[in-house]
Design a protein around this motif. Structure first.
Motif, PDB file in Angstrom:
ATOM      1  N   THR A 109     -64.948 -39.292 -22.368  1.00 54.34           N
ATOM      2  CA  THR A 109     -65.314 -39.716 -21.016  1.00 54.34           C
ATOM      3  C   THR A 109     -65.729 -41.181 -21.016  1.00 54.34           C
ATOM      4  O   THR A 109     -65.647 -41.857 -19.994  1.00 54.34           O
ATOM      5  CB  THR A 109     -66.482 -38.878 -20.482  1.00 54.34           C
ATOM      6  N   HIS A 110     -66.176 -41.671 -22.192  1.00 58.75           N
ATOM      7  CA  HIS A 110     -66.656 -43.048 -22.314  1.00 58.75           C
ATOM      8  C   HIS A 110     -66.126 -43.681 -23.604  1.00 58.75           C
ATOM      9  O   HIS A 110     -66.128 -43.044 -24.659  1.00 58.75           O
ATOM     10  CB  HIS A 110     -68.189 -43.098 -22.333  1.00 58.75           C
ATOM     11  N   LEU A 111     -65.704 -44.925 -23.477  1.00 61.93           N
ATOM     12  CA  LEU A 111     -65.227 -45.701 -24.617  1.00 61.93           C
ATOM     13  C   LEU A 111     -66.089 -46.953 -24.730  1.00 61.93           C
ATOM     14  O   LEU A 111     -66.270 -47.671 -23.744  1.00 61.93           O
ATOM     15  CB  LEU A 111     -63.768 -46.098 -24.411  1.00 61.93           C
ATOM     16  N   ILE A 112     -66.619 -47.221 -25.924  1.00 62.49           N
ATOM     17  CA  ILE A 112     -67.452 -48.403 -26.157  1.00 62.49           C
ATOM     18  C   ILE A 112     -66.656 -49.409 -26.981  1.00 62.49           C
ATOM     19  O   ILE A 112     -66.183 -49.084 -28.077  1.00 62.49           O
ATOM     20  CB  ILE A 112     -68.750 -48.022 -26.885  1.00 62.49           C
ATOM     21  N   VAL A 113     -66.504 -50.639 -26.442  1.00 61.45           N
ATOM     22  CA  VAL A 113     -65.710 -51.675 -27.118  1.00 61.45           C
ATOM     23  C   VAL A 113     -66.469 -52.996 -27.084  1.00 61.45           C
ATOM     24  O   VAL A 113     -67.481 -53.134 -26.390  1.00 61.45           O
ATOM     25  CB  VAL A 113     -64.326 -51.839 -26.455  1.00 61.45           C
ATOM     26  N   ASN A 114     -65.932 -53.974 -27.823  1.00 66.52           N
ATOM     27  CA  ASN A 114     -66.550 -55.302 -27.879  1.00 66.52           C
ATOM     28  C   ASN A 114     -65.474 -56.376 -27.769  1.00 66.52           C
ATOM     29  O   ASN A 114     -64.388 -56.238 -28.342  1.00 66.52           O
ATOM     30  CB  ASN A 114     -67.332 -55.466 -29.180  1.00 66.52           C
TER      31      ASN A 114
ATOM     32  N   ILE B 170     -66.845 -49.199 -21.520  1.00 68.05           N
ATOM     33  CA  ILE B 170     -67.999 -50.094 -21.521  1.00 68.05           C
ATOM     34  C   ILE B 170     -67.710 -51.263 -22.459  1.00 68.05           C
ATOM     35  O   ILE B 170     -67.589 -51.086 -23.672  1.00 68.05           O
ATOM     36  CB  ILE B 170     -69.275 -49.362 -21.963  1.00 68.05           C
ATOM     37  N   VAL B 171     -67.579 -52.466 -21.896  1.00 69.41           N
ATOM     38  CA  VAL B 171     -67.249 -53.660 -22.662  1.00 69.41           C
ATOM     39  C   VAL B 171     -68.532 -54.427 -22.982  1.00 69.41           C
ATOM     40  O   VAL B 171     -69.324 -54.727 -22.083  1.00 69.41           O
ATOM     41  CB  VAL B 171     -66.277 -54.569 -21.885  1.00 69.41           C
ATOM     42  N   THR B 172     -68.732 -54.747 -24.252  1.00 71.28           N
ATOM     43  CA  THR B 172     -69.950 -55.425 -24.670  1.00 71.28           C
ATOM     44  C   THR B 172     -69.622 -56.788 -25.272  1.00 71.28           C
ATOM     45  O   THR B 172     -68.522 -57.020 -25.751  1.00 71.28           O
ATOM     46  CB  THR B 172     -70.713 -54.589 -25.724  1.00 71.28           C
ATOM     47  N   HIS B 173     -70.620 -57.688 -25.251  1.00 64.67           N
ATOM     48  CA  HIS B 173     -70.438 -59.006 -25.875  1.00 64.67           C
ATOM     49  C   HIS B 173     -71.786 -59.696 -26.062  1.00 64.67           C
ATOM     50  O   HIS B 173     -72.038 -60.771 -25.517  1.00 64.67           O
ATOM     51  CB  HIS B 173     -69.510 -59.883 -25.023  1.00 64.67           C
TER      52      HIS B 173
END
Length: 274
Positions: free
Chosen positions: A87-92, A112-115
């Protein structure tokens, strides 16, 4: 001054590219493609929602050995992710390929895109995850502990004169980091400014004869991504003419919950090497 906020004030929950996320409802199935954020997911008490991870996601080992691998950070197995029905994908932004993330976004409802670019950015990261995965109280506990670690780093930076250092991440060719990187920001937090001050690439090759080399007070050999060890100390000392020390690459480069121990580690190392 404390950064703490009531969990009710955490909305809107926007990720690094401005996408607004809502608190997750119903069954939550998380696939994380970022090693340090996989660790954060577990430290937030969400290990039972983690259904997939990369082969580089190794902390905490006892928990992750039971979680299926979906390839690496750059070579993700698309079909393996699809079968897990996340249901959720965490990436950078730095660690994952944009084209891969776009392909995954076609069937994963929430990406969810992180940086994070500095250690302080982890405060926003904790609250984003805390709000999305409805574990805001635990996220605030991490914020409080991180603030203490950041204060310790700031105290060291005030106590000792700033130094310029060379931080090696690769050999053959020799490579380092620029000041635009998260690694450089973590070192700067305790008073170590990386060299070169400017470069055309984020991870430039090292010119041992460059004019700025004379400003370096010491050279660090990171334990990752290249596995530097003590057998390389004499080689680098001969090339640089500077004191050379080993440094734990995870402590300097991993964000998420590892940033807490990272700030403490770097503060202690700065004091020990003065």
């Amino acid at each position: 001054m404390s950064h703490s906020l009531s969990p009710d004030l955490a909305l809107p929950l926007r990720d690094a590219i401005g996408t607004e996320h809502r608190p997750a409802a119903g069954e939550v199935r998380i696939v994380s493609l970022v090693p340090s954020l996989t660790e954060l997911v577990c430290d937030l008490g969400l290990a039972d929602r983690l259904v997939g991870r990369t082969g580089f996601c190794v902390h905490p080992r006892s928990v992750l050995k039971l979680v299926p691998k979906v390839g690496g950070t750059k070579d993700v197995k698309i079909d393996a992710v699809r079968e897990l029905a996340p249901t959720h994908l965490i990436v950078n932004i730095d660690e994952n390929r944009r084209e891969t993330v776009e392909e995954l976004a076609a069937f994963v409802p929430n990406v969810i895109v992180t940086h994070p670019c500095t250690p302080t950015d982890n405060i926003t990261l904790y609250r984003l995850f805390g709000g999305v995965f409805q574990c805001a109280a635990r996220a605030e506990q991490l914020v409080t502990v991180l603030e203490g670690a950041l204060a310790e780093a700031q105290a060291v930076a005030r106590e000792l004169p700033r130094e310029e250092v060379l931080y090696l991440i690769w050999r053959a060719p020799w490579m380092t980091v620029t000041r635009e990187t998260y690694i450089s920001a973590t070192l700067a937090a305790v008073g170590w400014d990386t060299l070169p001050a400017e470069a055309g690439a984020r991870y430039p090759e090292v010119d041992w004869q460059a004019p700025w080399m004379g400003r370096a007070t010491r050279v660090f050999l990171s334990s990752e991504p290249y596995r530097f060890d003590e057998t390389h100390l004499d080689e680098v000392k001969a090339l640089s003419g500077r004191p050379v020390a080993m440094i734990d690459g995870e402590m300097a480069s991993w964000y998420g919950s590892r940033a807490i121990d990272g700030m403490r580690y770097l503060a202690a190392l700065r004091r020990r090497l003065r």
